[in-house]
Design a protein around this motif. Structure first.
Motif, short mmCIF file in Angstrom:
data_model
loop_
_atom_site.label_atom_id
_atom_site.label_comp_id
_atom_site.label_asym_id
_atom_site.label_seq_id
_atom_site.Cartn_x
_atom_site.Cartn_y
_atom_site.Cartn_z
N LEU A 168 0.83 -1.21 0.00
CA LEU A 168 0.00 0.00 0.00
C LEU A 168 0.86 1.26 0.00
N ALA A 169 1.93 1.28 0.77
CA ALA A 169 2.79 2.47 0.85
C ALA A 169 4.07 2.12 1.60
N VAL A 170 5.06 3.01 1.50
CA VAL A 170 6.30 2.85 2.25
C VAL A 170 6.56 4.11 3.05
N PHE A 171 7.20 3.93 4.21
CA PHE A 171 7.62 5.09 4.99
C PHE A 171 8.87 5.69 4.34
N GLY A 172 9.34 6.80 4.88
CA GLY A 172 10.52 7.44 4.33
C GLY A 172 10.15 8.49 3.29
N ASP A 208 13.26 1.13 -4.77
CA ASP A 208 13.50 0.80 -6.18
C ASP A 208 12.77 -0.46 -6.64
N SER A 209 12.77 -1.50 -5.82
CA SER A 209 12.19 -2.78 -6.24
C SER A 209 10.66 -2.78 -6.22
N ILE A 210 10.06 -1.78 -5.59
CA ILE A 210 8.59 -1.67 -5.55
C ILE A 210 8.20 -0.20 -5.79
N LYS A 211 8.66 0.33 -6.91
CA LYS A 211 8.52 1.76 -7.20
C LYS A 211 7.08 2.23 -7.35
N ASP A 212 6.16 1.31 -7.57
CA ASP A 212 4.77 1.72 -7.72
C ASP A 212 4.15 2.17 -6.40
N LEU A 213 4.76 1.81 -5.30
CA LEU A 213 4.19 2.17 -4.00
C LEU A 213 4.55 3.61 -3.64
N PRO A 214 3.55 4.42 -3.29
CA PRO A 214 3.84 5.80 -2.86
C PRO A 214 4.45 5.81 -1.46
N THR A 215 5.11 6.89 -1.13
CA THR A 215 5.64 7.05 0.22
C THR A 215 4.57 7.68 1.11
N PHE A 216 4.73 7.49 2.41
CA PHE A 216 3.80 8.12 3.35
C PHE A 216 3.91 9.64 3.24
N LYS A 217 5.11 10.13 2.89
CA LYS A 217 5.28 11.57 2.72
C LYS A 217 4.42 12.08 1.57
N GLU A 218 4.40 11.34 0.48
CA GLU A 218 3.56 11.71 -0.66
C GLU A 218 2.08 11.75 -0.28
N LEU A 219 1.71 10.85 0.64
CA LEU A 219 0.31 10.75 1.06
C LEU A 219 0.00 11.67 2.24
N ASN A 220 1.02 12.44 2.66
CA ASN A 220 0.87 13.34 3.80
C ASN A 220 0.47 12.61 5.07
N VAL A 221 1.04 11.43 5.24
CA VAL A 221 0.81 10.63 6.44
C VAL A 221 2.08 10.67 7.30
N THR A 222 1.92 10.94 8.56
CA THR A 222 3.09 10.99 9.45
C THR A 222 3.01 9.85 10.47
N PRO A 223 4.16 9.41 11.04
CA PRO A 223 5.52 9.88 10.75
C PRO A 223 6.04 9.31 9.44
N THR A 224 7.05 9.95 8.87
CA THR A 224 7.52 9.52 7.55
C THR A 224 8.84 8.76 7.57
N ASP A 225 9.57 8.77 8.70
CA ASP A 225 10.92 8.18 8.70
C ASP A 225 11.03 6.92 9.56
N VAL A 226 9.90 6.25 9.76
CA VAL A 226 9.92 5.05 10.59
C VAL A 226 10.36 3.85 9.76
N GLY A 227 11.17 3.00 10.36
CA GLY A 227 11.62 1.82 9.63
C GLY A 227 12.56 0.98 10.47
N SER A 228 13.29 0.14 9.80
CA SER A 228 14.19 -0.81 10.44
C SER A 228 15.61 -0.26 10.46
N TRP A 229 16.06 0.15 11.65
CA TRP A 229 17.44 0.62 11.84
C TRP A 229 18.26 -0.54 12.36
N GLN A 230 19.24 -0.98 11.59
CA GLN A 230 20.04 -2.15 11.95
C GLN A 230 21.44 -1.74 12.37
N GLY A 231 21.90 -2.30 13.49
CA GLY A 231 23.22 -1.97 13.97
C GLY A 231 23.96 -3.19 14.49
#
Length: 326
Positions: free
Chosen positions: A224-228, A233-256
């Motif tokens: 449906l959408a991606v954060f950030g 690239d591999s699923i370019k058809d999906l809009p970002t949450f930023k494009e949809l004006n949905v917050t937060p926009t930078d949530v994801g998997s931070w690996q360390g």
């Protein structure tokens, strides 16, 4: 005295000629196999990255590097194992570091301290979360998912990597933002959560692109959408949450990557240097990008700061959302 200096100098020359290195040289930091502990099930983001990086680390240090999955308690069983390992840098933890920022705020008691018992080596990557559903769910957009959830309060099963982990908390945040209520289904890691949604056991998932994008591109999940702030690239058809004006926009998997606190500084520095060299390799960087991630190499201090800052941030989020572990 003069003879002693001559003999010492001669010994040094012989050592160099034979290829010997002083005991304090970096090559002597690792004297036995290294274990990379992944605290989640095989197939998840942490596991994928561990198996991508480990062969390169093995080449760099000249010792076998073995990946081991120690699952349970939202990643804390594996983290605890590393926290209490020998203080020599031969046991590493590759983890979604949000776990280390969340757990102190969520658990009434812990058997280790993320800041006192673990030593940061370095950040590896960031991969935005992908919001996806099982193909049987009658929605094609985020707006339609919100409407579906409102029509079925508390009934739409939403898979996560475990109660209290980052993607569960992010899902709770979405509930608050959208004014809906999902039925949260915990699994033993992101990979198992994906399998649960792909099989139809659950219906919705929010998970890192590294482990999720391939299921979307193959049609096993409907994205449906991606954060950030950029599309994957591999699923370019999906809009970002930023494009949809949905917050937060930078949530994801931070690996360390971390090791046991008390490990000699020279070993920690060597690990950080080798990790950054590996992440700079074109084939590694491209693979992480192809998987929907972004390399986040840097000094160990940057990872320590990230954990400190986000521990405080998650404290506010958890308190506001009223999230509790039963």
């Amino acid at each position: 005295m003069q003879n002693g200096r001559v003999l010492c100098g001669l010994a040094a020359l012989i050592g160099l000629a034979l290829g010997f290195m002083p005991a304090t040289a970096p090559a002597q930091n690792f004297t036995k196999p290294v274990r990379v502990i992944v605290p989640f099930a095989p197939g998840g983001t942490s596991d994928i990255l561990a198996r991508l990086i480990s062969p390169k680390l093995q080449d760099a240090i000249g010792q076998p590097v073995v990946v081991e999955n120690k699952t349970g308690a939202g990643g804390n069983i594996g983290a605890d194992f590393v926290a209490h390992a020998d203080k020599d840098g031969h046991t590493l933890l590759l983890i979604d570091v949000s776990t280390l920022a969340i757990s102190p705020n969520l658990l009434a008691s812990m058997t280790y301290s993320p800041t006192k018992d673990l030593a940061p080596v370095g950040m590896i990557s960031f991969a935005p979360y992908v919001l996806a559903v099982h193909p049987s769910v009658p929605v094609k957009t985020v707006a339609e998912l919100v409407a579906h959830a409102k029509a079925n309060p508390g009934k739409v099963p939403f898979g996560n990597a475990g109660i209290g982990v980052a993607n569960h908390i992010s899902a709770v945040q979405l509930e608050k933002t959208w004014g809906v209520q999902f039925k949260h289904i915990p699994y033993r890691g992101g990979a198992d959560a994906i399998k649960g949604v792909v099989s139809g056991e659950s219906q919705v998932i929010l998970n890192g692109a590294t482990a999720t994008a391939s299921f979307v591109s193959q049609g096993q999940l409907n994205g449906l959408a991606v954060f950030g702030d950029r599309r994957v690239d591999s699923i370019k058809d999906l809009p970002t949450f930023k494009e949809l004006n949905v917050t937060p926009t930078d949530v994801g998997s931070w690996q360390g990557l971390l090791t046991t606190a008390g490990t000699p500084a020279a070993v920690q520095e060597r690990l950080n240097a080798e990790l950054n060299k590996i992440l700079a390799m074109p084939d590694i960087a491209k693979r992480i990008q192809d998987l929907g991630g972004e390399v986040k190499a840097g000094p160990s201090a940057a990872l320590a700061k990230w954990i400190e800052t986000n521990t405080a941030a998650y404290a506010a989020i958890i308190k506001e959302a009223g999230i509790k572990v039963q």
